[in-house]
Motif scaffolding. Structure first.
Motif, PDB file in Angstrom:
ATOM      1  N   SER A   5       0.556  -1.164   0.033  1.00 52.05           N
ATOM      2  CA  SER A   5      -0.009  -0.081   0.193  1.00 52.05           C
ATOM      3  C   SER A   5       0.580   1.330  -0.262  1.00 52.05           C
ATOM      4  CB  SER A   5      -0.844  -0.305   1.322  1.00 52.05           C
ATOM      5  OG  SER A   5       0.279   0.158   2.275  1.00 52.05           O
ATOM      6  N   PHE A   7       0.218   5.821   0.833  1.00 48.24           N
ATOM      7  CA  PHE A   7       0.361   6.376   1.589  1.00 48.24           C
ATOM      8  C   PHE A   7       1.324   7.644   1.733  1.00 48.24           C
ATOM      9  CE2 PHE A   7      -0.639   8.707   4.947  1.00 48.24           C
ATOM     10  CZ  PHE A   7      -1.973   9.347   5.268  1.00 48.24           C
ATOM     11  N   ILE A  49      -9.852  12.687   1.303  1.00 44.59           N
ATOM     12  CA  ILE A  49      -8.878  10.995   1.468  1.00 44.59           C
ATOM     13  C   ILE A  49      -9.266  11.158   0.126  1.00 44.59           C
ATOM     14  CG2 ILE A  49      -8.989   9.097   2.482  1.00 44.59           C
ATOM     15  CD1 ILE A  49     -10.100  11.033   4.523  1.00 44.59           C
ATOM     16  N   ASP A  50      -8.546  10.361  -1.410  1.00 47.56           N
ATOM     17  CA  ASP A  50      -8.811   9.884  -2.078  1.00 47.56           C
ATOM     18  C   ASP A  50      -8.512   8.509  -1.790  1.00 47.56           C
ATOM     19  OD1 ASP A  50     -10.273   9.135  -4.494  1.00 47.56           O
ATOM     20  OD2 ASP A  50      -8.763  10.357  -5.296  1.00 47.56           O
ATOM     21  N   THR A  51      -9.389   6.940  -1.617  1.00 48.11           N
ATOM     22  CA  THR A  51      -7.941   6.045  -1.752  1.00 48.11           C
ATOM     23  C   THR A  51      -8.492   5.250  -3.186  1.00 48.11           C
ATOM     24  OG1 THR A  51      -8.777   5.918   0.542  1.00 48.11           O
ATOM     25  CG2 THR A  51      -8.672   3.535  -0.945  1.00 48.11           C
ATOM     26  N   GLN A  52      -7.839   4.867  -3.734  1.00 51.08           N
ATOM     27  CA  GLN A  52      -8.222   4.074  -5.188  1.00 51.08           C
ATOM     28  C   GLN A  52      -6.999   2.344  -5.160  1.00 51.08           C
ATOM     29  OE1 GLN A  52      -8.139   5.922  -8.670  1.00 51.08           O
ATOM     30  NE2 GLN A  52      -9.586   7.547  -7.830  1.00 51.08           N
ATOM     31  N   GLU A  54      -4.615   0.417  -4.350  1.00 48.08           N
ATOM     32  CA  GLU A  54      -3.275   0.098  -2.732  1.00 48.08           C
ATOM     33  C   GLU A  54      -3.097   1.880  -2.831  1.00 48.08           C
ATOM     34  OE1 GLU A  54      -2.071  -0.982  -6.398  1.00 48.08           O
ATOM     35  OE2 GLU A  54       0.634   0.098  -6.091  1.00 48.08           O
ATOM     36  N   TYR A  55      -3.467   2.510  -3.085  1.00 48.10           N
ATOM     37  CA  TYR A  55      -2.977   3.971  -2.818  1.00 48.10           C
ATOM     38  C   TYR A  55      -4.160   5.086  -1.810  1.00 48.10           C
ATOM     39  CZ  TYR A  55      -0.146   3.844  -7.337  1.00 48.10           C
ATOM     40  OH  TYR A  55       0.912   3.244  -8.382  1.00 48.10           O
ATOM     41  N   GLN A  56      -3.792   5.748  -1.464  1.00 44.24           N
ATOM     42  CA  GLN A  56      -4.660   6.437  -0.318  1.00 44.24           C
ATOM     43  C   GLN A  56      -4.181   7.982  -0.279  1.00 44.24           C
ATOM     44  OE1 GLN A  56      -5.125   5.990   3.673  1.00 44.24           O
ATOM     45  NE2 GLN A  56      -7.256   5.886   2.465  1.00 44.24           N
ATOM     46  N   HIS A 177      -2.558   2.773   5.072  1.00 43.29           N
ATOM     47  CA  HIS A 177      -3.392   3.604   4.872  1.00 43.29           C
ATOM     48  C   HIS A 177      -3.630   3.796   6.073  1.00 43.29           C
ATOM     49  CE1 HIS A 177      -5.022   2.422   0.696  1.00 43.29           C
ATOM     50  NE2 HIS A 177      -3.310   2.553   0.810  1.00 43.29           N
ATOM     51  N   SER A 180     -10.151   4.729   6.711  1.00 44.44           N
ATOM     52  CA  SER A 180     -11.080   3.718   6.140  1.00 44.44           C
ATOM     53  C   SER A 180     -11.287   4.066   4.619  1.00 44.44           C
ATOM     54  CB  SER A 180     -11.933   3.214   6.510  1.00 44.44           C
ATOM     55  OG  SER A 180     -12.822   4.164   6.624  1.00 44.44           O
ATOM     56  N   GLU A 181     -11.143   2.977   3.674  1.00 44.60           N
ATOM     57  CA  GLU A 181     -11.535   2.985   2.214  1.00 44.60           C
ATOM     58  C   GLU A 181     -12.815   3.962   1.910  1.00 44.60           C
ATOM     59  OE1 GLU A 181     -12.255  -0.437  -1.161  1.00 44.60           O
ATOM     60  OE2 GLU A 181     -10.893  -0.509   0.859  1.00 44.60           O
TER      61      GLU A 181
END
Ligand code: GDP
Ligand code: MG
Length: 297
Positions: A5, A7, A49-52, A54-56, A177, A180-181
């Motif tokens: 991941s 971050f 927050i932007d989670t895609q 493995e990326y946060q 991260h 949370s997603e």
């Protein structure tokens, strides 16, 4: 294949009104930071927050840095903006393609010696007739800071934001991260509700209202299939109260309706909003009062 991941924090820096909050909202695809054509709409640090996969990426939106430090509220906003510069992986330095001011100059001098990589984001290119007019600006600024990249965008129309996002994700280091997603901000629902009301207030009142007007949430209750919210708009003078209410209550009704529509979108719930106006003199000059209202981080 191993899935490691990534971050990191990404700061949005720039003078008031260049479009930092608009850019953050359009990057993450949700309205978490309020915007208006009035400078100094953003008062607090807000995370988007932007989670895609493995990326946060955690975008840090700040009140714009500006030179005027006379009032307590301005001093607090500058401090909030400066503290965002520590511990970030990347700085997005946002400028307006059509207007360079002394405040831009001041922001530039603050980041000139930073060790953090800086991406120059030239916003509002939808207002340009000829892109070639950007070249002198790019040349001048590149002499002073060695940018990791220069990305012309229109935050409002989401032009080039995919490229910018790719660049952001690629600069994140490995790490777990922190959110949370499905998180989109670190702010509470109460805070977001107050901000959405303040946005409508700033948008509908224009220059009639001093930017010191603020909003307090008095009740925030989850009932079955309904969010019940009571809020007070605080202004400094009786004349301002009259203006916010409008003829026959028309303006406050509009503000309430528009805010409620945004809240229902954000909270994904039906909302019942009760809105009042009260006069509370002199609070924008008093740091203690500001802190008690949550305007200091
Ligand atoms: P901030 O103070 O830097 O956070 O700026 P805001 O995000 O609040 O935006 C200030 C004003 O600029 C608002 O009226 C926005 O609608 C407008 N704005 C932001 N981005 C763009 C853009 O790409 N094009 C145009 N034409 N206007 C924009
Ligand atoms: Mg802003």
């Amino acid at each position: 294949m191993e899935n490691s991941s990534k971050f990191g924090f990404v700061a949005l820096i720039g003078r008031p009104n260049v479009g930092k909050s608009t850019l953050m909202n359009h990057l993450i695809g949700q309205k978490v930071s309020i915007t208006s054509r009035r400078p100094q709409t953003t008062r607090n640090r807000v995370l988007g927050i932007d989670t895609q996969g493995e990326y946060q990426a955690v975008f840090v939106d700040t009140p714009g840095l500006h030179k005027e430090e006379k009032r307590a509220i301005n001093r607090l906003m500058n401090r909030a903006a400066e503290s965002a510069l520590g511990d970030v992986e990347l700085i997005l330095l946002v400028v307006d393609a059509t207007l360079w001011t002394d405040d831009d100059e001041m922001v530039f001098s603050k980041i000139e010696n930073t060790k953090v990589p800086v991406v120059l984001v030239i916003n509002k290119i939808d207002k340009l007739h000829d892109k070639a007019t950007l070249l002198p600006l790019i040349e001048r600024l590149s002499k002073r800071v060695s940018f990791k990249a220069i990305v012309p965008v229109s935050a409002l129309r989401s032009t080039n934001l995919d490229d910018l996002k790719k660049l952001v994700f690629e600069s994140l280091p490995e790490g777990p991260h922190c959110f949370s997603e499905d998180s989109i901000t670190d702010r509470s629902s109460r805070f977001m509700a107050a901000e959405l009301i303040r946005e409508k207030l700033m948008r509908q009142m224009g220059d009639e209202l001093p930017y010191s007007a603020t909003v307090e949430i008095e009740e925030f209750k989850e009932e079955e299939n309904l969010l019940r919210i009571s809020a007070v708009i605080l202004v400094e003078r009786a004349g301002q109260k009259k203006m916010v209410i409008g003829a026959g209550g028309s303006r406050i009704k509009r503000i309430g309706t528009d805010a409620r529509i945004d809240m229902e979108k954000l909270f994904d719930s039906k909302v019942f909003l009760n809105l009042f106006v009260k006069v509370k003199a002199g609070w924008a000059d008093d740091e203690r009062a500001l802190k008690s209202l949550g305007y200091a981080d």
